[in-house]
Design a protein around this motif. Structure first.
Motif, PDB file in Angstrom:
ATOM      1  N   UNK A   1      -2.210  -2.918  -0.269  1.00 21.87           N
ATOM      2  CA  UNK A   1      -1.065  -2.736  -0.525  1.00 21.87           C
ATOM      3  C   UNK A   1      -1.456  -1.142  -0.532  1.00 21.87           C
ATOM      4  N   UNK A   2      -0.538  -0.834  -0.169  1.00 20.52           N
ATOM      5  CA  UNK A   2      -0.369   1.113  -0.300  1.00 20.52           C
ATOM      6  C   UNK A   2       0.221   1.830  -1.235  1.00 20.52           C
ATOM      7  N   UNK A   3       1.646   1.529  -1.323  1.00 19.81           N
ATOM      8  CA  UNK A   3       2.248   2.000  -2.267  1.00 19.81           C
ATOM      9  C   UNK A   3       1.858   1.414  -3.755  1.00 19.81           C
ATOM     10  N   UNK A   4       2.167   2.256  -4.450  1.00 24.54           N
ATOM     11  CA  UNK A   4       2.000   1.177  -6.147  1.00 24.54           C
ATOM     12  C   UNK A   4       2.880  -0.415  -6.322  1.00 24.54           C
ATOM     13  N   UNK A   5       4.168   0.182  -5.843  1.00 20.70           N
ATOM     14  CA  UNK A   5       5.412  -1.297  -5.767  1.00 20.70           C
ATOM     15  C   UNK A   5       4.920  -2.090  -4.842  1.00 20.70           C
ATOM     16  N   UNK A   6       3.907  -2.638  -4.065  1.00 18.52           N
ATOM     17  CA  UNK A   6       2.903  -3.676  -3.639  1.00 18.52           C
ATOM     18  C   UNK A   6       2.212  -4.353  -4.681  1.00 18.52           C
TER      19      UNK A   6
END
Ligand code: ADP
Length: 259
Positions: free
Chosen positions: A146-151
């Motif tokens: 999970x890189x960006x919060x949206x992941x």
């Protein structure tokens, strides 16, 4: 993901073939199909989005477009590596944890196959092996970070708290750079797969040390106790409430802190 940047960044690593997909069902499925076609050792499938990403026991792994790092590596274990196949999950977990630690956060391995930051899941690893009779043909290592919060999946999808690098670092890590670091780290660690030093390094990065944890397995009753280390084959040793060491083998196990 920028394809030119990706190719350039990976070009200095001794990889097999590399395939990139904007969207795919599951990188592990693609890697397994590709492996059946004799793709070389260290071939890598990378996807910007998975529509049918998998965890263990066909649980779903969430990889929405443009937010995560999802890839699978085809390993063809050498004769020397074959006695140490049960360490491959540790190889993958260590490569990810060590690479994340370079970016700052205190990444640790929730044995056997997840990476945690501050006790929240930031990465899942799925190992699938293909056998020809008694011999392993290949091992596919699937990694989702999970890189960006949206992941990070919605709460109702989760049995364990999750986080992202963006949430932990206060900024997004570069996915291409991270991928290159992980692959380089895996290639280096692999040369030491069978050594005591490798086991020690793996043990040192285990999460939840000193806490009371509970391990649920398919076959055996629950084990509650404290993590006491790893057996040479990578099995987890738990000291139970009677002070006895119980060994849990990698398989379908679920480990969680006992809140
Ligand atoms: P575990 O090792 O915790 O048993 P798996 O490795 O099988 O879990 O991964 C699947 C589970 O992980 C899913 O059931 C879901 O709860 C959770 N999950 C799915 N996608 C993500 C994600 N992007 N980040 C964190 N957790 C996720």
């Amino acid at each position: 993901m920028n394809l030119n940047e990706l190719k350039k960044s990976l070009s200095r690593l001794p990889l097999g073939d590399v395939r990139y997909f904007e969207t795919i069902g599951s990188t592990n499925d693609e890697a397994l199909a590709w492996a059946a076609d004799d793709t070389p050792d260290l071939s890598v499938v990378i996807a910007d989005e998975q529509t049918a990403g998998r965890g263990r026991l066909n649980r779903k792994w969430f990889t929405p477009r443009g937010t995560a790092l999802a890839f699978s590596i085809v390993l063809r274990p050498t004769v020397d590596e074959r006695p140490h196949l049960t360490r491959i999950v540790g190889l993958a977990a260590l490569a990810v944890a060590e690479s994340l630690r370079k970016h700052g956060p205190d990444a640790r391995i929730k044995w056997p196959n997840d990476i945690l930051i501050q006790n929240r899941k930031v990465c899942g690893i799925l190992i699938e092996s293909v056998w020809s009779g008694e011999d392993v043909d290949c091992v596919v290592i699937g990694v989702g970070i999970n890189v960006l919060e949206g992941s990070v999946p919605p709460g109702e999808m989760l049995q364990f708290p999750a986080t992202s690098l963006e949430a932990e670092l206060g900024q997004a890590a570069d996915r291409v750079e991270l991928l290159r670091d992980i692959l380089a780290s895996l290639i280096e660690l692999r040369t030491r797969l069978g050594t005591d030093e490798f086991l020690k390094q793996w043990e040192d990065l285990l999460a939840l040390q000193g806490e009371t944890v509970q391990v649920e397995t398919e076959k055996n009753p629950r084990v509650t106790g404290q993590i006491s280390g790893l057996d040479p084959d990578g099995s987890l040793k738990i000291r139970n409430e009677h002070g006895e060491i119980v060994t849990v083998r990698f398989g379908d196990v679920r480990l969680r802190p006992l809140a």
